[in-house]
Design a protein around this motif. Structure first.
Motif, short mmCIF file in Angstrom:
data_model
loop_
_atom_site.label_atom_id
_atom_site.label_comp_id
_atom_site.label_asym_id
_atom_site.label_seq_id
_atom_site.Cartn_x
_atom_site.Cartn_y
_atom_site.Cartn_z
N CYS A 1 -25.06 79.51 -10.37
CA CYS A 1 -25.27 78.77 -11.61
C CYS A 1 -26.23 79.53 -12.53
O CYS A 1 -26.01 79.61 -13.75
N TRP B 1 -27.03 78.98 -16.52
CA TRP B 1 -27.52 77.60 -16.48
C TRP B 1 -28.98 77.57 -16.06
O TRP B 1 -29.40 78.32 -15.16
N THR C 1 -31.29 76.15 -13.79
CA THR C 1 -30.93 75.63 -12.48
C THR C 1 -32.14 75.03 -11.78
O THR C 1 -33.09 75.75 -11.43
N VAL D 1 -19.25 76.73 -8.54
CA VAL D 1 -19.63 77.21 -9.88
C VAL D 1 -18.42 77.23 -10.79
O VAL D 1 -18.51 76.84 -11.97
#
Length: 280
Positions: A23, A28, A30, A237
């Motif tokens: 991720c 992202w 995370t 993912v």
């Protein structure tokens, strides 16, 4: 802050750790949670190596403790202003059977694998509605196919599958996409944490001892050819970033084949032949 934020449970090892890295690589923010943040060294080292340490925020969350769940979710939203996705990954294996397990043993398995998913999902849903986000849960092919000596574990995963399959169309009316991810055998510390001594377990199993020995031998062979945690995590993912994610997805051809036996087996005979063959 405009970065999309994902919260992942159970990230100290295995699929959870690899999902957190994946991720972060995908850009992202995370939030990698675990019950004991003292076990975060492996994740932090891997994040440094991958060059994504600045995108990984390690926090404590115990899925069996609603107060811990609520506090963590509130803190994440307070820090980042949003929550775009949750990956329920925390879980615990268990091998046993009805006459050897206590009811408390079964309850403990349900607390982690089923009620833990509910605690996290319930706390996150209002925020996921606001972001029109994703609720992804790592289940198992054991949530599709019942397996001997895995009654409690499969019961918990069946419950996860039934609950989230039922929730999915309702959540979709508010913009939240729900997906259940089903790995088969995965090479991770998940199995090691079950902590079984085969000889002692077979002795304690009484009349089921020969069947347990056969089951453990077959399981050892299956995990010798298991999918890697990284490969399984890549499916999680991919589901996270899929514009039209499925309600159910398997992580390997082996998992798809195994789940397919059950989904095409209206009278249960095919599954009985398959899993019965593990015991002799």
């Amino acid at each position: 802050m405009s970065e999309q934020t994902v919260l992942i449970t159970g990230t100290s090892t295995g699929i959870g750790l690899e999902t957190a890295l994946g991720c972060a690589r995908a850009g992202w923010r995370t939030v990698a949670t675990m019950r004991d943040v003292g076990r975060a060294e492996r994740l932090r080292a891997a994040a440094d190596t991958a060059g994504v340490a600045d995108l990984i925020d390690v926090r404590r969350l115990d899925v069996t403790d609603p107060d811990s769940v609520d506090a963590c979710v509130d803190e994440v939203v307070g820090t980042y202003g949003r929550l775009d996705a949750v990956v329920n990954n925390a879980g615990a294996g268990h091998v046993g059977t009805l006459e050897q397990d206590s009811v408390d043993d079964v309850r403990a398995v349900m607390e982690v694998n089923f009620f833990g998913v509910l605690h996290v999902s319930r706390a996150a849903l209002p925020h996921l509605r606001a972001s029109r986000g994703r609720l992804i849960t790592v289940s198992s092919v054991g949530g599709i196919v019942g397996q001997p000596f895995n009654e409690a574990y499969c019961a918990a995963k069946f419950a996860v599958e039934g609950y989230l399959e039922s929730l999915a169309p309702l959540a979709a009316t508010t913009g939240v996409r729900v997906t259940v991810v089903e790995p088969g055998a995965v090479a991770s510390e998940f199995v090691a944490t079950i902590g079984i001594d085969p000889d002692a377990a077979a002795e304690a199993a009484g009349v089921y001892g020969p069947a347990l020995r056969a089951y453990l031998a077959r399981t050892g062979q299956a995990f010798a050819a298991a999918q890697s945690s990284a490969d399984a995590a890549s499916v999680v993912v991919a589901t996270l970033v899929d514009p039209t994610p499925p309600v159910r997805v398997q992580t390997s051809d082996a998992a798809r084949q195994f789940a397919g036996v059950k989904l095409a087996d209206l009278d249960g005979s095919a599954v009985a032949r398959l899993t019965g063959g593990w015991l002799s």
